[in-house]
Enzyme design. Structure first.
Site, PDB file in Angstrom:
ATOM      1  N   CYS A   1       0.836  -1.195   0.000  1.00  0.00           N
ATOM      2  CA  CYS A   1       0.000   0.000   0.000  1.00  0.00           C
ATOM      3  C   CYS A   1       0.877   1.254   0.000  1.00  0.00           C
ATOM      4  O   CYS A   1       1.990   1.245   0.519  1.00  0.00           O
ATOM      5  CB  CYS A   1      -0.909  -0.002   1.222  1.00  0.00           C
ATOM      6  SG  CYS A   1      -2.069   1.384   1.287  1.00  0.00           S
ATOM      7  N   ASP A  48       0.429   3.770   1.717  1.00  0.00           N
ATOM      8  CA  ASP A  48       0.380   4.382   3.044  1.00  0.00           C
ATOM      9  C   ASP A  48       1.781   4.715   3.537  1.00  0.00           C
ATOM     10  O   ASP A  48       2.682   3.875   3.508  1.00  0.00           O
ATOM     11  CB  ASP A  48      -0.313   3.422   4.023  1.00  0.00           C
ATOM     12  CG  ASP A  48      -0.706   4.086   5.330  1.00  0.00           C
ATOM     13  OD1 ASP A  48       0.193   4.590   6.027  1.00  0.00           O
ATOM     14  OD2 ASP A  48      -1.904   4.105   5.645  1.00  0.00           O
ATOM     15  N   ARG A  89       2.982   5.003   6.350  1.00  0.00           N
ATOM     16  CA  ARG A  89       3.415   4.348   7.594  1.00  0.00           C
ATOM     17  C   ARG A  89       3.990   2.958   7.370  1.00  0.00           C
ATOM     18  O   ARG A  89       4.478   2.330   8.317  1.00  0.00           O
ATOM     19  CB  ARG A  89       2.225   4.246   8.553  1.00  0.00           C
ATOM     20  CG  ARG A  89       1.635   5.579   8.959  1.00  0.00           C
ATOM     21  CD  ARG A  89       0.297   5.408   9.643  1.00  0.00           C
ATOM     22  NE  ARG A  89      -0.719   4.888   8.720  1.00  0.00           N
ATOM     23  CZ  ARG A  89      -1.966   4.547   9.084  1.00  0.00           C
ATOM     24  NH1 ARG A  89      -2.314   4.664  10.355  1.00  0.00           N
ATOM     25  NH2 ARG A  89      -2.825   4.097   8.188  1.00  0.00           N
ATOM     26  N   HIS A 145      -2.291  -4.012   5.008  1.00  0.00           N
ATOM     27  CA  HIS A 145      -2.084  -3.637   6.406  1.00  0.00           C
ATOM     28  C   HIS A 145      -3.423  -3.309   7.059  1.00  0.00           C
ATOM     29  O   HIS A 145      -4.316  -2.744   6.430  1.00  0.00           O
ATOM     30  CB  HIS A 145      -1.120  -2.441   6.528  1.00  0.00           C
ATOM     31  CG  HIS A 145      -1.639  -1.160   5.949  1.00  0.00           C
ATOM     32  ND1 HIS A 145      -2.304  -0.217   6.700  1.00  0.00           N
ATOM     33  CD2 HIS A 145      -1.608  -0.660   4.682  1.00  0.00           C
ATOM     34  CE1 HIS A 145      -2.646   0.809   5.932  1.00  0.00           C
ATOM     35  NE2 HIS A 145      -2.236   0.557   4.701  1.00  0.00           N
ATOM     36  N   CYS A 183      -6.077   0.061   6.809  1.00  0.00           N
ATOM     37  CA  CYS A 183      -5.876   0.585   5.452  1.00  0.00           C
ATOM     38  C   CYS A 183      -7.017   1.536   5.084  1.00  0.00           C
ATOM     39  O   CYS A 183      -8.188   1.153   5.074  1.00  0.00           O
ATOM     40  CB  CYS A 183      -5.827  -0.572   4.455  1.00  0.00           C
ATOM     41  SG  CYS A 183      -5.622  -0.045   2.740  1.00  0.00           S
TER      42      CYS A 183
END
Length: 226
Positions: free
Chosen positions: A43, A45, A47, A99, A102
């Site tokens: 992803c 993302d 993080r 994750h 998400c």
């Protein structure tokens, strides 16, 4: 220009000095090329970064990231990455890593018009449709959300296995092996979903077979991540 932006270049200089301190030939080796054993599809993302999660170094993992780690076979971006990794880099393992928490999966569960995101999120809604009976039976909303994250990973793995380049390479080399993972941000743990692809694909393999051969690209072949 913001101080935060300038800090990036200061950090870069520190990183260069650190790497040269560890190995004076580090960048010469880096410039020679890459031979990663892993393709990581994750992803976007901020993080969840692949190399840091996996404890790997530059050159050891080929990375593709997008919203909700989707493998859309009509998306030239993801298919080109997989094609290059399989045919040219000869990766041994393809990892789809979702994750928990998400935002893309969460958005796909929300009945809102999100404009240009709609076609992309529809791919995740399709995952929900395929597994609606199982998901609707989960009363707790957070658990249902987490399970959709896992099932989305599974369906994206299947999309990879559908590809001709992946099937053809596997028949010749017994690689690449496809893995489905989830990253738990609350614990920092990587979780191998241990998807039984042989069971998942047994009724549909003949539909997606492009080689007229038996193929199941999964850990059921008893190959570990090395």
């Amino acid at each position: 220009m913001s101080k935060t932006y300038e800090t990036i270049f200061e950090n870069n200089k520190k990183w260069i000095a650190e790497k040269l301190g560890e190995d004076a030939d580090f960048f010469n080796k880096l410039a020679e090329g890459q031979k990663p054993e892993y393709l990581y599809i994750g992803c976007s993302d901020s993080r969840a970064t692949a190399e840091e999660l996996m404890g790997l170094k530059p050159g050891e993992v080929f990375v593709h990231r997008n919203i909700a780690n989707v493998v859309n076979t009509l998306d030239m971006n993801s298919t080109a990455v997989i094609e290059y990794a399989v045919r040219h880099l000869k990766v041994k393992h393809i990892i789809v890593c979702g994750h928990y928490g998400c935002g893309g999966v969460k958005a796909a569960m929300t009945p809102d018009d999100l404009g240009l995101l709609n076609p992309w999120l529809r791919l995740i809604r399709d995952v929900y449709r395929i597994h609606q009976k199982e998901l609707d039976a989960i009363e707790d909303e957070q658990q249902r959300y987490n399970r959709l994250v896992e099932l989305n990973v599974q369906e994206q793995c299947i999309n990879i296995i559908k590809m001709a380049s992946v099937q053809e390479r596997y028949i010749v080399d017994d690689y690449p092996i496809v893995h489905g993972w989830v990253f738990d941000m609350k614990t920092g743990e990587l979780l191998d979903l241990n998807i039984d692809f042989e069971e998942v694909l047994k009724d549909i393999q003949k539909v997606y077979d492009l080689t007229n051969s038996e193929w199941v690209m999964s850990r059921t072949n008893n190959k570990n991540l090395h």
